[in-house]
Each structure stands twice: as C-alpha cells, then as structure tokens.
Motif scaffolding. Structure first.
Motif, PDB file in Angstrom:
ATOM      1  N   SER A 145       0.550  -1.063  -0.086  1.00 17.98           N
ATOM      2  CA  SER A 145      -0.056  -0.633  -0.287  1.00 17.98           C
ATOM      3  C   SER A 145       0.740   1.287   0.157  1.00 17.98           C
ATOM      4  N   GLY A 146       2.082   0.947  -0.603  1.00 12.70           N
ATOM      5  CA  GLY A 146       2.929   1.965  -0.962  1.00 12.70           C
ATOM      6  C   GLY A 146       3.327   2.414   0.691  1.00 12.70           C
ATOM      7  N   THR A 147       3.687   1.780   1.578  1.00 10.63           N
ATOM      8  CA  THR A 147       4.677   2.056   2.308  1.00 10.63           C
ATOM      9  C   THR A 147       6.312   1.885   2.300  1.00 10.63           C
ATOM     10  N   ILE A 148       6.491   0.829   1.692  1.00 15.19           N
ATOM     11  CA  ILE A 148       7.881  -0.114   0.913  1.00 15.19           C
ATOM     12  C   ILE A 148       8.530   0.968   0.239  1.00 15.19           C
ATOM     13  N   ASP A 149       9.653   1.301   0.026  1.00 17.64           N
ATOM     14  CA  ASP A 149      10.510   1.600  -1.387  1.00 17.64           C
ATOM     15  C   ASP A 149      10.451  -0.074  -2.010  1.00 17.64           C
ATOM     16  N   THR A 150      10.626  -0.254  -3.150  1.00 18.85           N
ATOM     17  CA  THR A 150      10.886  -1.362  -3.660  1.00 18.85           C
ATOM     18  C   THR A 150      12.923  -0.699  -4.196  1.00 18.85           C
ATOM     19  N   ASN A 151      12.760   0.143  -4.302  1.00 19.21           N
ATOM     20  CA  ASN A 151      14.637   0.279  -5.313  1.00 19.21           C
ATOM     21  C   ASN A 151      14.367   0.657  -6.605  1.00 19.21           C
ATOM     22  N   ILE A 152      13.250   0.215  -7.320  1.00 20.48           N
ATOM     23  CA  ILE A 152      13.193  -0.701  -8.665  1.00 20.48           C
ATOM     24  C   ILE A 152      12.397   0.438  -9.001  1.00 20.48           C
ATOM     25  N   SER A 153      12.576   0.916 -10.924  1.00 20.46           N
ATOM     26  CA  SER A 153      12.264   1.637 -11.181  1.00 20.46           C
ATOM     27  C   SER A 153      10.462   1.012 -11.986  1.00 20.46           C
ATOM     28  N   ALA A 154       9.882   1.607 -12.305  1.00 17.76           N
ATOM     29  CA  ALA A 154       8.541   1.060 -13.075  1.00 17.76           C
ATOM     30  C   ALA A 154       9.300   0.647 -14.679  1.00 17.76           C
TER      31      ALA A 154
END
Lengths: 278, 210
Positions: A145-154
């Motif tokens: 729900s938008g809380t964790i940054d994956t560090n991967i660009s779309a």
C-alpha cells in the motif's frame, strides 16, 4: 475494432468499499456486492476489486465477497490484494474472478508471476504497480500500500518482466491517488511506449475529461477509476457516453446509453441538452 | 424437451472460471452440475467447458482425471452437445503451441497459434465480430455486437467451421466455431453481459431441440 475500456476499481479495506486518498486516508463507501450490482447496471466494461489492506494484514482477499458479487455480475472481474501463492490465485479464479491482480508479490517473490502464468495463462495475470515520482524524476515502484520502496524503477521492472507471464499492467499513481487532478500523463506515456502488453491507467481521475485526455494523449487500452464512480448516479454509463462524444471507441451500450447528452462539472447529465444542439 | 438436473454439466478440471459459467446458465433459467468424472459425463446431455488457463496444464489435468480419451469418444458420438469457451474451444483442436507443443482433443482440424502479428498481446477487451449467416450461436444477435475477449493464442483452421471472426491488429481471428454437435467461442459469453447470456441460451435451446 477493439474498444477502449472503462474499468471501475473497487478498493476494499476490512470488507468495505472505501475511497482512497493518497494511499493514506480511507473513507467508507459501502458493501462490495451492492457496489458491483450498481456498476453492472451502469454498463461499466470491467470491474477490478483490490483489497488494499490484505498485504499489510497478512490476509488474502475475501473469496466469499467475490463469489457473492459474481453471482449477478456478467462482466469481467479482476481481483487482488495480498495474493502470493498459487492456491489463493486458484481460489480467486474459482470464485468468479477472471484475472488475478498481483502487486507486492511481484517484488517479494520474483518467480511468482511466471508460476501463475504457466498454470492460469498470461491472460489471467494483471500486475498492479504502485508508482511514486521521486525527487530526481524517477518513477519508482512501491509495495504494501505504498509504504515500502522497492528501489526498482517502473520502467526497469516492466522491461525485465513483461515477457514472462504478465497479461496486463495496471499503473497506479500514488501521487495522483484521490487528488482529482487527472492521470499522470507523463508516467502513462513512458510506460505505454515500452509496454508490449495492454496498459491500464489509474489514480487521479477527477472528471471524465481526464479519461478522454489520457486515452488521446497516450493510446492506452483502458482507464480505471474508483472514487469518481461512487458518488454520481449512472457514473460509468455517463463516462462512456462522454468518451464516445469525444470520439474514443467505446463498447456499445445495451442498458444505459447517454451518448449525445452533455454533462455538467459534477459529471452529471444535463437534462434535455444534447451535443448536436450546441 | 426440458433439461433436468444432471443434463447440463459444467466441466470442472480445477482451473478456470467455473462459477461464472454456472451463474450464466442459472441466469438463463436452467440448473446445471459441475464435475469431472466419467459418471458426470455419462449423465450429461450437454457439456460446457469453460476455460481460463494454459493449454498444456489443461491437457495434463484431463489426462490425470482419466477423461481425455473418454471425452473424445463421447463427443464423436454426436449425442452430447458441447460448448467450449476460450481455452475450452482451443482444446477441441489438434494441437497448440502455447508454452511448447501439446496435443489437443483433435475433434476439429486445425491448431492453436500465438497471434505473433499483433503489437500488443493479449487481445483483451470488448471487440465486435462478423458473423456468418448460418450461425446457431448468434441467432437474433445484432450484427457487429461487442463481446469480451482475453487471449494471446487463436485457432487457425478451415473457414468452413468458423461461424464468426473478430478483427485484431488488422487480421481476421477466429471468434467462434460450429460443427454438428460441437461449438466453441474464443470470447467469454459468461462475461459479455446480456448478449453473452443470449449466446448461452441459443446454444442450450439448440441442444434442447436436438
């Protein structure tokens, strides 16, 4: 000719349909099956049910609500929220959904998408990317729900994964969510340019003009919206008529057809006024 | 003749959207059963085979259930009316090239190929079809109506068994087939609202009058 689709997104939290604002605030709207019954009668093209609390609570989307909803719904339904194993995916499809929406698991279990596609076929897999624009301009994928940054660009995620079992990409802009400011056209364009699978834009629709704009400027397959459809009578039928008036190819209606009418700033039909009369 | 309880079988092999097809049949005012055993097949006058899934997986499941050969024998009999939906239609053909090469039921001549010509796959959404004049399925359905499609592979076969085509990426793609007791649709009638239910009703009426 393949028509452009108008998809109603039903956001569910703790068993209730909610309005989502910026992935932070949630306002209750009502029951899932009632929402679906209305939308079906209002001639929407497709329904997406997303349980936004499921991943964080460690729960899966509620099968019974899909089963109940699908009894009276003869439209394509995709459903997701917390799906991270084959059994859950199978149960969701057996309950009456046609497609599963995979979000967080696309990042936490990289092989999950291809495992699902080998069993259920690529066409049953919708990957939902929750995307935030970073300060350096990069569009990055977030989970839970938008809380964790994956560090991967779309862009990186799509280029790497789209040939391995993805049927459709649902791009959900965290920044635009609930803003009513319109879709993030720049983001949608970027993704549409590299995607070889159909792309659905979500997040930010505040008027039907926003839908027309994103179709015209990017050429995507479908738009999805939640909030805007819950508060206006016959909303989805009006949206389709608006798009048809703007020369977007839309499925012909057999229930409610407002083609030719004009609409006020609150997206309501203006009685006795027609496009031709202007 | 009216159908009784076990006459209509929705073949459930463990993948696919079974519930929606059951709902659609019920909505036409008929009851049905779901199952996958030889006993279920023996009791049935009509079999509807819904399809969401991959071709190879479906063949494997049919074989594991011990009904792959049995289904072929039964359908050759012409006593049973069969409607295959999406993958259920594709399985009627000789072979498919989805994730490898797989042998199908081979009740219809032709094969299932990837729609490589298209820029975007799968072909998903509502698309209008062109119907040939002598179709049973499309009886009383307005020309050029929209139906819901979702597939990357399509049937390549002789046009004599094709009852409708859909245009995708400038190519004519098989949307439905009809041959004797065997019917197949590439789109999802159970997901195509009013007109889709009409197609299921047309099929069941035909089977009823046989």
């Amino acid at each position: 000719m393949l028509k452009k689709r108008v998809i109603a997104a039903i956001m569910v939290k703790d068993g209730l349909v909610v309005q989502s604002i910026g992935f932070e605030r949630y306002l209750p709207v009502g029951k899932i099956d009632i929402a679906i019954e209305f939308l079906e009668h209002w001639d929407v093209d497709e329904i997406a049910i997303i349980d936004i609390g499921a991943t964080n609570n460690g729960n899966n989307i509620d099968f019974n609500s899909i089963k109940k909803a699908s009894k009276k719904c003869f439209l394509p339904i995709s459903a997701g929220g917390g799906i991270d194993n084959i059994d859950t995916a199978r149960n969701i499809l057996a309950s009456g959904a046609d497609k599963i929406i995979i979000s967080s698991a696309a990042f936490t279990k990289p092989s999950f998408i291809s495992e699902c596609s080998e069993i259920f076929g690529d066409q049953s897999i919708v990957v939902c990317l929750d995307i935030k624009k970073m300060d350096n301009g990069e569009y990055r994928c977030f989970t839970h729900s938008g809380t964790i940054d994956t560090n991967i660009s779309a862009i990186e995620f799509i280029e790497k994964n789209q040939n391995y079992g993805i049927g459709e990409i649902l791009i959900n802009s965290i920044d635009q969510d609930g803003s009513k400011k319109g879709y993030d056209i720049e983001l949608v364009k970027l993704i549409q340019n590299i995607a070889t699978v159909p792309v659905i834009a979500m997040g930010g629709a505040g008027s039907f003009e926003h839908m027309s704009q994103v179709f015209k400027e990017t050429g995507i397959s479908a738009v999805a919206a939640g909030n805007i459809f819950h508060f206006v009578e016959h909303s989805t039928a009006i949206a389709k008529a608006y798009l048809k008036n703007s020369d977007i190819p839309i499925r012909k209606s057999h229930i409610l057809d407002y083609t030719g009418h004009i609409f006020d700033e609150f997206c309501r039909v203006t009685p006795y006024k027609f496009v031709d009369a202007i | 003749m009216n159908f009784i309880n076990k006459d209509i079988l929705v073949l459930n092999i463990g993948i696919g959207n079974i519930q929606s097809v059951v709902n659609a049949i019920n909505h036409t005012g008929r009851s049905c059963v779901t199952g996958s055993s030889k006993i279920d097949i023996d009791a049935a006058k009509v079999i509807i085979f819904p399809g969401v899934g991959a071709f190879g997986e479906a063949v494997k499941l049919l074989k594991n259930l011990g009904i792959f050969e049995y289904l072929i024998t039964k359908l050759l009999d012409k006593d049973i009316y069969f409607l295959g939906i999406c993958l259920g239609m594709q399985l009627l053909f000789e072979k498919s090239y989805e994730h490898g090469t797989h042998q199908g039921l081979a009740l219809l001549e032709g094969s299932i190929m990837k729609m490589d010509f298209a820029e975007t796959l799968p072909h998903v959404g509502w698309n209008n079809i062109d119907v040939s004049s002598n179709s049973t399925l499309f009886y009383n359905i307005e020309e050029s109506s929209d139906f819901y499609f979702d597939h990357s592979y399509s049937a390549v076969c002789d046009s004599s068994i094709v009852s409708s085509f859909v245009d995708y990426s400038g190519k004519k793609v098989v949307a439905s087939v009809e041959k004797d007791n065997i019917f197949g649709v590439q789109f999802h009638p159970e997901k195509s609202q009013f007109l889709g239910l009409k197609i299921i009703d047309n099929f069941l009426k035909k089977a009823q009058s046989a």
